[in-house]
Write an enzyme that holds these catalytic residues in place. Structure first.
Site, PDB file in Angstrom:
ATOM      1  N   PRO A  28      22.452  68.442  39.195  1.00 42.35           N
ATOM      2  CA  PRO A  28      22.025  68.730  40.616  1.00 42.35           C
ATOM      3  C   PRO A  28      21.803  70.147  40.943  1.00 42.35           C
ATOM      4  CG  PRO A  28      24.548  68.575  40.504  1.00 42.35           C
ATOM      5  CD  PRO A  28      23.836  68.412  38.838  1.00 42.35           C
ATOM      6  N   CYS A  29      20.708  70.401  40.436  1.00 42.56           N
ATOM      7  CA  CYS A  29      20.049  71.799  41.030  1.00 42.56           C
ATOM      8  C   CYS A  29      19.850  72.160  42.113  1.00 42.56           C
ATOM      9  CB  CYS A  29      18.728  72.197  39.972  1.00 42.56           C
ATOM     10  SG  CYS A  29      17.477  70.863  40.344  1.00 42.56           S
ATOM     11  N   HIS A  30      20.084  71.010  42.941  1.00 43.88           N
ATOM     12  CA  HIS A  30      19.724  71.331  44.452  1.00 43.88           C
ATOM     13  C   HIS A  30      20.912  71.908  45.250  1.00 43.88           C
ATOM     14  CE1 HIS A  30      21.563  67.351  44.146  1.00 43.88           C
ATOM     15  NE2 HIS A  30      22.223  67.406  45.342  1.00 43.88           N
TER      16      HIS A  30
END
Length: 155
Positions: free
Chosen positions: A113-115
């Site tokens: 989940p790079c967001h």
DNA sequence: ACAATCGCCGCGC
DNA sequence: GCGCGGCGATTGT
């Protein structure tokens, strides 16, 4: 088992996924969709329904290199929370820009989940469009998607 | 080998 | 609110 590819909708975007069993190889955002299905947890997530992305594995987290360690640290950020590039950098012993570069090269967004990794002041970048990052964070803040099956059972 | 490439950060103005 | 220099791993030549 063969590698499968499919896509599902997230707002104005289509999320393309290629995977095999529980292992996800690629996730990318595109304007056009393709017909086939995606793993159930990703389908539920994109629809804003309770999901457990942690049931899926990403090829990006395997190994002892710096990037895999960064991706593993990012996976530990709980749904609905965020961490800064520098916090991740400190936790794996590298520099903030390396975390930024690792995020930009993340082959499996959503699963990793790079967001949830934001700049110290501001939201930070996201490709192909930071609006996707804002939408994902807003959805997680709303909270429904973050409920795991366990919490569903327990409430 | 070397140079270019970054989704950043902390400082000093 | 700028601009600037430093930062480290990866990728392409």
């Amino acid at each position: 088992m063969a590698i499968l590819t499919g896509s599902c909708r997230f707002g104005l975007w289509h999320v393309h996924v290629s995977w095999e069993g529980n292992t996800v190889y690629r996730v990318r955002f595109a304007r056009q969709g393709i017909g086939n299905a995606v793993p159930e947890e990703i389908r539920r997530y994109c629809a804003g329904r309770p999901s457990r992305l942690t049931d899926l594995q990403s090829i990006a987290t395997a190994g002892e290199g710096v990037y895999p360690r960064i991706y593993r640290a990012v996976r530990e950020i709980p749904c609905g929370k965020t961490a800064t590039y520098s916090e991740i950098a400190i936790s794996v012993g590298t520099a903030p820009r390396v975390v930024g570069l690792a995020m930009s090269r993340n082959p499996t967004p959503i699963v990793v989940p790079c967001h949830r990794v934001v700049a110290k002041t501001g939201i930070g970048g996201f490709s192909p469009d930071p609006a996707i990052k804002e939408a994902l964070l807003a959805m997680e803040r709303e909270g429904t998607v973050c409920r795991s099956e366990m919490r569903e059972i327990n409430r």
